[in-house]
Structure formats: C-alpha cells, structure tokens
Design a protein around this motif. Structure first.
Motif, PDB file in Angstrom:
ATOM      1  N   GLY A  38      23.007 -14.872 -37.189  1.00 45.51           N
ATOM      2  CA  GLY A  38      22.825 -13.420 -37.096  1.00 45.51           C
ATOM      3  C   GLY A  38      21.982 -13.014 -35.909  1.00 45.51           C
ATOM      4  N   ASN A  40      18.863 -11.028 -36.087  1.00 47.67           N
ATOM      5  CA  ASN A  40      17.536 -10.503 -36.429  1.00 47.67           C
ATOM      6  C   ASN A  40      16.618 -10.596 -35.192  1.00 47.67           C
ATOM      7  N   LYS A  68      26.599 -13.401 -37.921  1.00 50.95           N
ATOM      8  CA  LYS A  68      26.021 -13.082 -39.239  1.00 50.95           C
ATOM      9  C   LYS A  68      27.025 -13.181 -40.384  1.00 50.95           C
ATOM     10  N   THR A  69      28.317 -13.211 -40.038  1.00 51.64           N
ATOM     11  CA  THR A  69      29.338 -13.311 -41.089  1.00 51.64           C
ATOM     12  C   THR A  69      29.681 -14.775 -41.418  1.00 51.64           C
ATOM     13  N   LEU A  97      17.537 -16.408 -43.946  1.00 50.42           N
ATOM     14  CA  LEU A  97      18.993 -16.396 -43.819  1.00 50.42           C
ATOM     15  C   LEU A  97      19.521 -15.124 -44.486  1.00 50.42           C
ATOM     16  N   LEU A  98      20.759 -14.786 -44.168  1.00 46.16           N
ATOM     17  CA  LEU A  98      21.335 -13.578 -44.774  1.00 46.16           C
ATOM     18  C   LEU A  98      21.633 -13.831 -46.255  1.00 46.16           C
ATOM     19  N   SER A  99      21.747 -12.734 -47.012  1.00 40.95           N
ATOM     20  CA  SER A  99      21.787 -12.867 -48.480  1.00 40.95           C
ATOM     21  C   SER A  99      23.016 -13.609 -49.016  1.00 40.95           C
ATOM     22  N   HIS A 100      24.104 -13.698 -48.227  1.00 43.46           N
ATOM     23  CA  HIS A 100      25.290 -14.406 -48.749  1.00 43.46           C
ATOM     24  C   HIS A 100      25.147 -15.931 -48.600  1.00 43.46           C
ATOM     25  N   GLU A 103      19.680 -20.227 -49.280  1.00 43.87           N
ATOM     26  CA  GLU A 103      18.667 -20.847 -48.425  1.00 43.87           C
ATOM     27  C   GLU A 103      18.294 -22.255 -48.908  1.00 43.87           C
TER      28      GLU A 103
END
Ligand code: NAP
Length: 282
Positions: A38, A40, A68-69, A97-100, A103
């Motif tokens: 991503g 950030n 990010k995807t 990390l992104l929520s999907h 971690e």
C-alpha cells in the motif's frame, strides 16, 4: 535535579559506525528485504529511512512494493520465496498491514532466522525463556542506551507503561531478563501515577501527549519516552512525557524526537547482521 540527556541520535550514529566496520569484515554483504504493502505515507518514510541507513552501513537492501489490493495468498508466496533465497538474510514486512490481510499469519510466515523485527511467535518465545533471539528493535535500542550510559538495571524497579506486542511486552521481558523488578501498566491500570512515581526506571510507550507529568516521576528516575505523536498543527513530534517539567526531576531522560526513534533503525541493521552471522555459522 536536571536530567542528563540520553542522545539517541548520537548513539545511533555510533552504532552505525560500529556496524559499518563489522560489515566490512564479513565475506558477503548481508541483505535485508523490506516488503511494503500500500501507500501509507508514514510507512513510506519509515521504509525509505531503513533503506538509507542499511546502505550507509553496507547492508544490501531491497524494497518489494505491493499494491494495497494485494491478496494475502500472494504476500505469503513472496515471503516463502524470500525464506528460501540464500542471498536474503533479513525479511521485514512493514506494519500496519491493511485490514484484509492477517498480520499474525504474515509475520509468522517469515522464517524465524530471517525475522529481523523479532515479531514472530518463535523469537518472542525465545525471548520469554531468556534464550538468544532476534529481539524487537525498539526495546533492543533502549537496552543499548542503558549500556551506553552505564545504567545498571539489577534490582531496580522498572515500570513499563504500555503492553503492546512490539514495544511494551518485549521491553518488560528484556528488563526482567536483565534482573530488574518489573511492573507493566496499561489502559486499565488504576492510579497509574502511584505506581510510576515509585519507578527507578520509567518507560512510557503509549502514544498520549503529556501523559507523564512530574507527578508521575520519582526524583532521580531514569525516564525513557518511546512515543512518537505527530502534532500536525505545529509540524513537530511529541512524546508521552512532559519533557520540560520531567527533565527537572529525572536523572536521565530521552528527548522526542532524537531519543528512542533513531535507535530503532540502528537495531534493525544490527539484527540483520546478527541474522547473517547465524545463517553463515559453520
Ligand atoms: P499501541 O499498540 O497502541 O499500545 C499502546 C499501549 O498503551 C497499550 O498497551 C494501551 O493499553 C496503553 N495505554 C493506552 N492508554 C493508556 C493510558 N491512559 N494509561 C496507560 N496505558 C495506556 O502502541 P505501540 O505500538 O506500543 O506504540 C506506543 C507509542 O510508541 C506510539 O506513540 C508509537 O508511535 C510509538 N513507537 C515508537 C517507536 C520508535 O521507534 N520510537 C516504535 C514503535 C512505537 P491497552 O493494552 O490496555 O490498550
């Protein structure tokens, strides 16, 4: 009392100079790979700094940038490949990390021997039983500060405010492993100042500006401020500790910025060299 400043920026420079000499003595350059998912902005700055200082000490450094995807499956596949790659000594996945993405699964997919952040269950387990491990960089940097400033921990009452897995808990464990008597506080702790004001060594890792005022600090205490809080209005970094007031009471204190922060990256480089040496042990 006026506290002596623990200068993390200067100490980090000294550590990097030491590491540069170590790297020169190795057969090959150690290699660190950072995986960044991503865009950030804070993560991008952290990663850029990690790479800059790695190169400065002679560590080879690659950054794998993922959209990010990106699916967790793909990220895990990349980590598996890096685990097998003999040229790679250290792997770091930049958090958060992104929520999907899970971690825990990602961190624990990294080979423990290459887990230079020391966040895996395996390295945490080793630390908790007092065995050699790759130790999380922020608390490790604070231990280096104690060494440099000849602060003896044996029998001292150390209070750690914060119990995160990346800072608070490993910090408490390191203090305990080094013979301090440790109390760990958190958001549900009652009468926090009654506890912190007894500490010989007070470490605050919360992220709330002005949490630690002079009332929270014993005369002559050693105060370490881990927090990094961005004050966008005034374009500056703040810590948990009211530096102006507390520095009149403490014997040693870290500033923000220029305290714990620079040491974190220096310890990442040290961990990469430690990992290299372990992997190349005859
Ligand atoms: P975190 O995961 O958010 O943990 C914060 C901890 O503070 C939690 O354990 C929380 O308790 C506790 N807490 C919250 N409010 C409290 C209160 N009023 N009184 C006592 N404890 C309280 O944060 P982190 O990742 O550990 O990071 C902490 C700070 O250090 C942040 O400012 C972060 O930016 C900074 N940091 C700096 C570096 C560096 O290199 N300098 C590295 C990492 C982090 P609960 O567990 O009960 O929620």
């Amino acid at each position: 009392m006026t506290a002596k400043l623990i200068d993390g920026k200067k100490l980090a420079e000294k550590v990097r100079q030491r590491l540069k000499i170590v790297v020169k003595s190795l057969k090959k350059k150690p290699k660190l790979v950072v995986v960044l998912v991503g865009d950030n902005p804070a993560s991008q700055i952290y990663v850029k700094n990690k790479q800059k200082y790695a190169l400065e000490v002679g560590i080879e450094s690659d950054v794998i940038r993922l959209d990010k995807t990106v699916e967790e499956k793909k990220l895990l596949k990349i980590i598996k490949k890096l685990n097998k790659d003999k040229k790679v000594n250290g792997i770091l996945v930049q958090l958060p990390l992104l929520s999907h993405i899970n971690e825990f699964d990602v961190i624990n997919a990294i080979s423990p021997q290459k887990d230079v952040d020391g966040f895996s269950v395996y390295n945490k387990g080793l630390l908790s039983i007092g065995k050699d491990a790759l130790v999380p960089c922020t608390p490790l940097g604070i231990m280096e500060m104690f060494k440099e400033y000849k602060i003896n921990l044996k029998g001292k009452l150390a209070v750690v405010v914060g119990r995160s897995n990346i800072v608070g808990k490993p910090m408490a464990q390191l203090l305990l492993n080094n013979d301090a008597t440790v109390i760990q506080c958190h958001s549900k702790t009652k009468n926090l100042s009654d506890i912190t004001s007894k500490a010989d060594i007070l470490i605050s890792a919360v992220g709330k500006k002005n949490l630690i005022t002079e009332k929270y600090v014993k005369d002559g205490a050693i105060v370490i401020d881990v927090a990094m809080i961005r004050d966008e209005k005034n374009k500056k970094w703040l810590g948990d500790v009211n530096f102006e007031k507390v520095s009149k009471k403490a014997s040693f204190i870290t500033p923000v910025p220029g305290g714990v922060g620079p040491m974190t990256i220096a310890m990442l480089l040290q961990n990469t060299i430690t990992a290299y040496k372990e992997q190349n042990k005859k």
